[in-house]
Design a protein around this motif. Structure first.
Motif, mmCIF file in Angstrom:
data_model
loop_
_atom_site.group_PDB
_atom_site.id
_atom_site.type_symbol
_atom_site.label_atom_id
_atom_site.label_comp_id
_atom_site.label_asym_id
_atom_site.label_seq_id
_atom_site.Cartn_x
_atom_site.Cartn_y
_atom_site.Cartn_z
ATOM 1 N N ALA A 88 144.760 22.558 46.150
ATOM 2 C CA ALA A 88 144.073 23.350 47.176
ATOM 3 C C ALA A 88 144.602 23.057 48.575
ATOM 4 C CB ALA A 88 142.569 23.103 47.120
ATOM 5 N N CYS A 89 144.771 21.779 48.912
ATOM 6 C CA CYS A 89 145.196 21.477 50.283
ATOM 7 C C CYS A 89 146.710 21.512 50.429
ATOM 8 C CB CYS A 89 144.629 20.145 50.756
ATOM 9 S SG CYS A 89 145.048 18.722 49.751
ATOM 10 N N GLY A 90 147.447 21.340 49.369
ATOM 11 C CA GLY A 90 148.908 21.457 49.394
ATOM 12 C C GLY A 90 149.542 20.513 50.387
ATOM 13 N N ASP A 91 150.440 21.042 51.203
ATOM 14 C CA ASP A 91 151.168 20.220 52.164
ATOM 15 C C ASP A 91 150.328 19.864 53.396
ATOM 16 O OD1 ASP A 91 151.097 22.830 53.036
ATOM 17 O OD2 ASP A 91 153.042 22.736 54.035
ATOM 18 N N ARG A 92 149.114 20.389 53.476
ATOM 19 C CA ARG A 92 148.240 20.135 54.630
ATOM 20 C C ARG A 92 147.185 19.072 54.311
ATOM 21 N NH1 ARG A 92 150.646 21.229 58.798
ATOM 22 N NH2 ARG A 92 148.677 21.328 59.874
ATOM 23 N N ARG A 93 147.485 18.201 53.402
ATOM 24 C CA ARG A 93 146.549 17.159 52.984
ATOM 25 C C ARG A 93 146.220 16.238 54.170
ATOM 26 N NH1 ARG A 93 145.199 13.820 48.253
ATOM 27 N NH2 ARG A 93 144.919 11.728 49.029
ATOM 28 N N GLY A 94 144.927 15.936 54.335
ATOM 29 C CA GLY A 94 144.492 15.039 55.406
ATOM 30 C C GLY A 94 144.364 15.727 56.752
ATOM 31 N N THR A 95 144.265 17.069 56.746
ATOM 32 C CA THR A 95 144.102 17.812 58.001
ATOM 33 C C THR A 95 142.901 18.746 57.879
ATOM 34 O OG1 THR A 95 145.511 19.637 57.269
ATOM 35 C CG2 THR A 95 146.606 17.796 58.396
ATOM 36 N N ARG A 96 142.497 19.317 58.982
ATOM 37 C CA ARG A 96 141.405 20.296 58.962
ATOM 38 C C ARG A 96 141.816 21.541 58.198
ATOM 39 N NH1 ARG A 96 139.221 22.599 63.499
ATOM 40 N NH2 ARG A 96 137.375 22.898 62.229
ATOM 41 N N THR A 97 143.087 21.892 58.294
ATOM 42 C CA THR A 97 143.569 23.050 57.548
ATOM 43 C C THR A 97 143.434 22.806 56.055
ATOM 44 O OG1 THR A 97 145.143 23.488 59.317
ATOM 45 C CG2 THR A 97 145.527 24.607 57.230
ATOM 46 N N GLY A 98 143.776 21.586 55.619
ATOM 47 C CA GLY A 98 143.620 21.243 54.211
ATOM 48 C C GLY A 98 142.162 21.307 53.787
ATOM 49 N N TYR A 99 141.267 20.836 54.652
ATOM 50 C CA TYR A 99 139.833 20.897 54.354
ATOM 51 C C TYR A 99 139.391 22.351 54.215
ATOM 52 C CZ TYR A 99 134.814 20.171 54.802
ATOM 53 O OH TYR A 99 133.457 20.162 54.583
ATOM 54 N N ALA A 100 139.868 23.218 55.112
ATOM 55 C CA ALA A 100 139.513 24.638 55.047
ATOM 56 C C ALA A 100 140.041 25.271 53.759
ATOM 57 C CB ALA A 100 140.072 25.372 56.270
ATOM 58 N N ARG A 101 141.214 24.846 53.313
ATOM 59 C CA ARG A 101 141.762 25.380 52.053
ATOM 60 C C ARG A 101 140.879 24.975 50.863
ATOM 61 N NH1 ARG A 101 148.299 24.364 52.672
ATOM 62 N NH2 ARG A 101 148.618 25.857 54.362
ATOM 63 N N HIS A 102 140.386 23.738 50.887
ATOM 64 C CA HIS A 102 139.458 23.302 49.838
ATOM 65 C C HIS A 102 138.225 24.203 49.821
ATOM 66 C CE1 HIS A 102 141.282 19.595 48.387
ATOM 67 N NE2 HIS A 102 141.498 19.200 49.629
ATOM 68 N N ARG A 103 137.669 24.471 50.997
ATOM 69 C CA ARG A 103 136.452 25.282 51.092
ATOM 70 C C ARG A 103 136.700 26.700 50.566
ATOM 71 N NH1 ARG A 103 131.541 23.352 52.352
ATOM 72 N NH2 ARG A 103 131.164 25.195 53.597
#
Length: 136
Positions: free
Chosen positions: A4-19
């Motif tokens: 879900a978070c892909g290459d944006r792991r540990g960022t707000r963008t990654g969190y938004a992808r999870h959501r």
């Protein structure tokens, strides 16, 4: 790696992808979102500054050091404002009603009328005289 978070792991963008994927966020993305949402405290301003003077004033406190600093700052600002202001006219400006000006202009000598025309735009003089003629 969580898909879900892909290459944006540990960022707000990654969190938004999870959501968006309706998944629970990984620990790194949750931590990034928590860091973003935690307000950072603003440092307390030093005494003798304009910011601290405002804080004293809001709290109803009196502080001579801050008052003096703000007074000095106001003096500097006022001095700069005066330095950058447009220069005052050499001669004082006198405001006269239009009908009074028209009477003075029409009763003046030709030399005085020419002198007035050098300082006042001709269309203004004509407008005053026309209004005077209509009122008469």
């Amino acid at each position: 790696m969580n898909p879900a978070c892909g290459d944006r792991r540990g960022t707000r963008t990654g969190y938004a992808r999870h959501r968006r994927a309706n998944q629970s966020a990984c620990a790194a993305c949750k931590e990034a979102e928590a860091r973003y949402k935690t307000p950072t405290p603003r440092p307390v301003p030093e005494c003798g500054t304009e910011a601290m003077f405002g804080r004293h004033r809001r709290r109803g406190e009196r502080c001579a050091t801050c008052r003096k600093a703000v007074t000095e700052l106001d003096k500097v600002r006022k001095k700069n404002r005066r330095a950058n202001a447009a220069p005052r006219p050499a001669e004082p400006i006198i405001h006269v009603p239009r009908n009074v000006f028209a009477r003075l202009y029409l009763n003046a000598s030709i030399a005085d009328q020419l002198h007035a025309e050098q300082h006042i735009p001709e269309n203004r003089i004509q407008r005053c005289v026309a209004e005077h003629n209509l009122a008469a």
